[in-house]
Motif scaffolding. Structure first.
Motif, PDB file in Angstrom:
ATOM      1  N   ILE A  19       9.824  -8.305  -8.951  1.00 13.35           N
ATOM      2  CA  ILE A  19       8.651  -9.033  -8.876  1.00 13.35           C
ATOM      3  C   ILE A  19       7.771  -8.538  -9.769  1.00 13.35           C
ATOM      4  N   PRO A  20       7.457  -9.445 -10.951  1.00 15.37           N
ATOM      5  CA  PRO A  20       6.403  -9.108 -11.731  1.00 15.37           C
ATOM      6  C   PRO A  20       4.916  -8.992 -11.286  1.00 15.37           C
ATOM      7  N   ASP A  21       4.171  -8.033 -11.708  1.00 15.98           N
ATOM      8  CA  ASP A  21       2.910  -7.812 -10.825  1.00 15.98           C
ATOM      9  C   ASP A  21       2.774  -7.816  -9.667  1.00 15.98           C
ATOM     10  N   GLY A  22       3.732  -6.848  -8.954  1.00 15.10           N
ATOM     11  CA  GLY A  22       4.036  -7.021  -7.739  1.00 15.10           C
ATOM     12  C   GLY A  22       3.181  -6.000  -6.815  1.00 15.10           C
ATOM     13  N   ALA A  23       3.202  -6.070  -5.555  1.00 14.50           N
ATOM     14  CA  ALA A  23       2.463  -5.194  -4.705  1.00 14.50           C
ATOM     15  C   ALA A  23       3.127  -4.891  -3.399  1.00 14.50           C
ATOM     16  N   MET A  24       2.826  -3.919  -2.797  1.00 19.55           N
ATOM     17  CA  MET A  24       3.245  -3.604  -1.503  1.00 19.55           C
ATOM     18  C   MET A  24       2.339  -3.013  -0.401  1.00 19.55           C
ATOM     19  N   ALA A  25       1.972  -3.667   0.639  1.00 20.15           N
ATOM     20  CA  ALA A  25       0.923  -3.045   1.673  1.00 20.15           C
ATOM     21  C   ALA A  25       1.786  -2.172   2.565  1.00 20.15           C
ATOM     22  N   VAL A  26       1.323  -0.840   2.933  1.00 22.91           N
ATOM     23  CA  VAL A  26       2.030   0.008   3.678  1.00 22.91           C
ATOM     24  C   VAL A  26       0.944   0.620   4.640  1.00 22.91           C
ATOM     25  N   ARG A  27       1.280   0.849   6.024  1.00 16.06           N
ATOM     26  CA  ARG A  27       0.616   1.463   6.941  1.00 16.06           C
ATOM     27  C   ARG A  27       1.363   2.651   7.606  1.00 16.06           C
ATOM     28  N   HIS A  28       0.995   3.873   7.868  1.00 17.44           N
ATOM     29  CA  HIS A  28       1.873   4.919   8.398  1.00 17.44           C
ATOM     30  C   HIS A  28       3.217   4.814   7.947  1.00 17.44           C
ATOM     31  N   GLY A  29       3.159   4.986   6.506  1.00 15.68           N
ATOM     32  CA  GLY A  29       4.503   4.996   5.933  1.00 15.68           C
ATOM     33  C   GLY A  29       5.418   4.155   6.134  1.00 15.68           C
ATOM     34  N   GLY A 381      12.830   2.135   9.815  1.00 16.42           N
ATOM     35  CA  GLY A 381      12.947   3.024   9.150  1.00 16.42           C
ATOM     36  C   GLY A 381      14.049   3.128   8.087  1.00 16.42           C
ATOM     37  N   ARG A 382      14.785   2.029   7.930  1.00 14.76           N
ATOM     38  CA  ARG A 382      15.794   1.764   7.004  1.00 14.76           C
ATOM     39  C   ARG A 382      15.248   1.895   5.479  1.00 14.76           C
ATOM     40  N   VAL A 383      16.151   2.414   4.882  1.00 15.47           N
ATOM     41  CA  VAL A 383      15.912   3.008   3.465  1.00 15.47           C
ATOM     42  C   VAL A 383      16.636   1.986   2.223  1.00 15.47           C
ATOM     43  N   GLY A 384      16.418   2.652   1.108  1.00 15.87           N
ATOM     44  CA  GLY A 384      17.308   1.812   0.175  1.00 15.87           C
ATOM     45  C   GLY A 384      16.808   0.584  -0.127  1.00 15.87           C
ATOM     46  N   ARG A 385      15.445   0.095   0.131  1.00 13.42           N
ATOM     47  CA  ARG A 385      15.026  -1.030  -0.062  1.00 13.42           C
ATOM     48  C   ARG A 385      13.578  -1.397   0.222  1.00 13.42           C
ATOM     49  N   LEU A 386      12.943  -2.284  -0.551  1.00 13.97           N
ATOM     50  CA  LEU A 386      11.384  -2.164  -0.180  1.00 13.97           C
ATOM     51  C   LEU A 386      11.237  -3.931   0.377  1.00 13.97           C
ATOM     52  N   GLU A 387      11.205  -3.750   1.911  1.00 13.05           N
ATOM     53  CA  GLU A 387      10.812  -4.934   2.507  1.00 13.05           C
ATOM     54  C   GLU A 387      10.102  -4.725   3.758  1.00 13.05           C
ATOM     55  N   THR A 388       9.589  -5.490   4.358  1.00  8.99           N
ATOM     56  CA  THR A 388       8.947  -5.644   5.624  1.00  8.99           C
ATOM     57  C   THR A 388       9.564  -4.743   6.652  1.00  8.99           C
ATOM     58  N   GLY A 389       9.218  -3.649   7.242  1.00  7.03           N
ATOM     59  CA  GLY A 389       9.841  -2.713   8.188  1.00  7.03           C
ATOM     60  C   GLY A 389      10.653  -1.525   7.738  1.00  7.03           C
ATOM     61  N   ALA A 390      10.572  -1.441   6.581  1.00  7.85           N
ATOM     62  CA  ALA A 390      11.469  -0.361   5.944  1.00  7.85           C
ATOM     63  C   ALA A 390      10.531   0.765   5.950  1.00  7.85           C
ATOM     64  N   ARG A 391      11.186   1.897   5.419  1.00  8.01           N
ATOM     65  CA  ARG A 391      10.381   3.034   5.080  1.00  8.01           C
ATOM     66  C   ARG A 391       9.618   3.103   3.824  1.00  8.01           C
ATOM     67  N   CYS A 392       8.521   3.211   3.692  1.00  6.13           N
ATOM     68  CA  CYS A 392       7.716   3.351   2.536  1.00  6.13           C
ATOM     69  C   CYS A 392       8.345   4.541   1.515  1.00  6.13           C
ATOM     70  N   ASP A 393       9.491   4.244   0.949  1.00  6.21           N
ATOM     71  CA  ASP A 393       9.969   5.008  -0.086  1.00  6.21           C
ATOM     72  C   ASP A 393      10.510   4.324  -1.498  1.00  6.21           C
ATOM     73  N   PHE A 394       9.743   4.957  -2.407  1.00 10.71           N
ATOM     74  CA  PHE A 394       9.906   4.428  -3.811  1.00 10.71           C
ATOM     75  C   PHE A 394       9.805   5.637  -4.552  1.00 10.71           C
ATOM     76  N   ALA A 395       9.989   5.053  -6.094  1.00 11.40           N
ATOM     77  CA  ALA A 395       9.961   5.982  -7.260  1.00 11.40           C
ATOM     78  C   ALA A 395       9.252   5.123  -8.290  1.00 11.40           C
ATOM     79  N   VAL A 396       8.495   5.737  -9.201  1.00 14.30           N
ATOM     80  CA  VAL A 396       8.113   4.952 -10.226  1.00 14.30           C
ATOM     81  C   VAL A 396       8.440   5.786 -11.611  1.00 14.30           C
TER      82      VAL A 396
END
Length: 444
Positions: A19-29, A381-396
């Motif tokens: 997703i170019p110029d993307g964003a992700m909304a997160v609450r409580h991880g 709490g799923r990991v390995g992907r950025l999608e609704t319901g997953a853990r807020c786990d990412f690297a830059v």
């Protein structure tokens, strides 16, 4: 508390196109929303935005490591002529390490992993002091309690009772260690050549009884097949030198290769994944696919031990599940998972895999593939992907988010260029930020 908006010039969610110029909304991880920045900001007015420079990628999943061996890096700095030579060098250091603070060593490994973009691990724990490190550092994943060296007799006398009491304690059944919970621990029957036949079979039963996942070293050495088929060869010699009187040695082998041997004992299934698989043949790969068993490939560790590379091209062509691991610093130069991904790309190319999806599929193996191997690819709490319901786990990663193939750019330029890692919330709803060698918690 309102949402926190993490945004970047490019987001690679892995479960959907970049997703170019993307964003992700997160609450409580937990991820609430991910998409184009303009849409996410409009959907979550008043959210605090954290703008990240570079490419934001779903957190990497290291599907095979031993974090407690971080302070044994001296062993991993050499290149060996064989698995057996490395094993002797490892044992010499490990068995002279009286007084080693395994918890501190594992914590150092956990932080090194985080600083390289890894947010979840399959951590094999030999010494129990290291078992609570994942919860302490914000890493997701499973701590696999390693079992090795038991004969059927020693298992019946003390080994089985010790393992079951440990599992109950860590699971909170008998009070337990509050930092670890049943479901975040698993069982690691070390390998076909380090445990007696009856012990291996019983471990499969215990794993099912407790509902625990299993993780096994398999076909790392070319001599492992000789051991299970006929009870002969360098591994058999090594096992005898260590004083183990296993049934497989007394019987002159089983007549079966390592994969068929483990399968006959009930160890292979979707609740299990294996490490290395360097010498898997076509029939064995097919059996693992039928059983739903994923293979964690650790090519840099294989190089250190003087071994061939794993059959990554065949796994790609055949559609077998595989993930990526670093192994430990006792057999690998670093805990940077993308270094192993980059080497796998080279090996796949050398083995004849030239399809344009190569880089994408390797990034998937290091994220979603690892999550599948650990049973963490679905549910809360799923990991390995950025999608609704997953853990807020990412690297830059400080790489060019331009118009080229972001997967190839990540594989080729990403190693050593992680500038920040964020892991999902702890029990207080805080996320863990690791950046430039420092770490902190903040509300998110």
């Amino acid at each position: 508390m309102g949402a926190v908006i993490h945004s970047a010039p490019l987001i690679v969610p892995v479960s959907r196109p970049p997703i170019p110029d993307g964003a992700m909304a997160v609450r409580h991880g937990v991820v609430l929303d991910v998409g184009p920045r303009r849409e996410v900001l409009a959907a979550h007015p008043g959210g605090e935005e954290m703008r990240w420079p570079g490419v934001m990628v779903a957190g990497l999943v290291n599907a095979h490591t031993h974090l407690q061996y971080t302070r044994m890096a001296e062993v991993g700095r050499r290149v060996y002529d064989s698995f057996e030579e490395w094993s002797n060098a490892f044992d010499a250091v490990y068995f002279s390490s009286d007084g080693m603070d395994w918890e501190a060593s594992a914590r150092e490994g956990a932080l090194l992993s985080l600083r390289n973009g890894t947010t979840a691990v399959a951590d094999v724990v030999t010494d129990i002091e290291a078992v609570s490190v994942l919860g302490q550092t914000g890493l997701a994943g499973i701590s696999y309690l390693e079992v090795l060296g038991d004969t059927d007799a020693s298992w019946a006398a003390t080994g089985r009772r010790h393992l079951t009491s440990t599992v109950r304690e860590l699971g909170g059944v008998d009070g337990g260690l509050r930092a670890v919970h049943l479901g975040t621990i698993g069982i690691s029957p070390h390998a076909p050549y380090t445990l007696d036949t009856g012990v291996l079979a019983d471990l499969a039963i215990l794993a099912r009884t407790f509902g625990l996942r299993q993780h096994i070293h398999l076909l790392e050495s070319v001599h492992e097949r000789e051991y299970t088929v006929s009870g002969t060869g360098p591994i058999a010699h090594l096992v005898r030198e260590l004083g183990f009187d296993f049934e497989i040695l007394r019987a002159g082998g089983t007549g079966h290769g390592p994969v068929a041997f483990l399968d006959a004992l009930g160890l292979l299934g979707p609740q299990c994944h294996v490490a290395h698989g360097v010498h898997l043949d076509e029939d064995e790969r097919e059996l693992l696919r039928r059983r739903g068993v994923s293979v964690a490939l650790c090519p840099r560790s294989n190089q250190t031990l003087g071994l061939d590379g794993p059959p990554v091209a065949a796994l790609l062509r055949e559609g077998g599940d595989f993930a990526v691991g670093t192994d430990s610093l006792a057999s690998s130069p670093s805990l940077d998972l993308l270094e192993d991904v980059r080497l796998l790309r080279t090996l796949a190319w050398e083995q004849g895999y030239r399809a344009p999806d190569l880089s994408r599929r390797l990034v998937e193996a290091a994220t979603i593939g690892g999550a599948r191997a650990l049973g963490l690819a679905t549910g809360p709490g799923r990991v390995g992907r950025l999608e609704t319901g997953a853990r807020c786990d990412f690297a830059v990663f400080a790489i060019d988010p331009g118009d080229g193939d972001p997967y190839r750019t990540l594989v080729e330029d990403g190693p050593g260029r992680c500038v920040a890692t964020v892991t999902g919330g702890d029990q207080a709803g805080r996320v863990h930020l690791v950046n430039s060698g420092t770490e902190a918690f903040r509300e998110c």
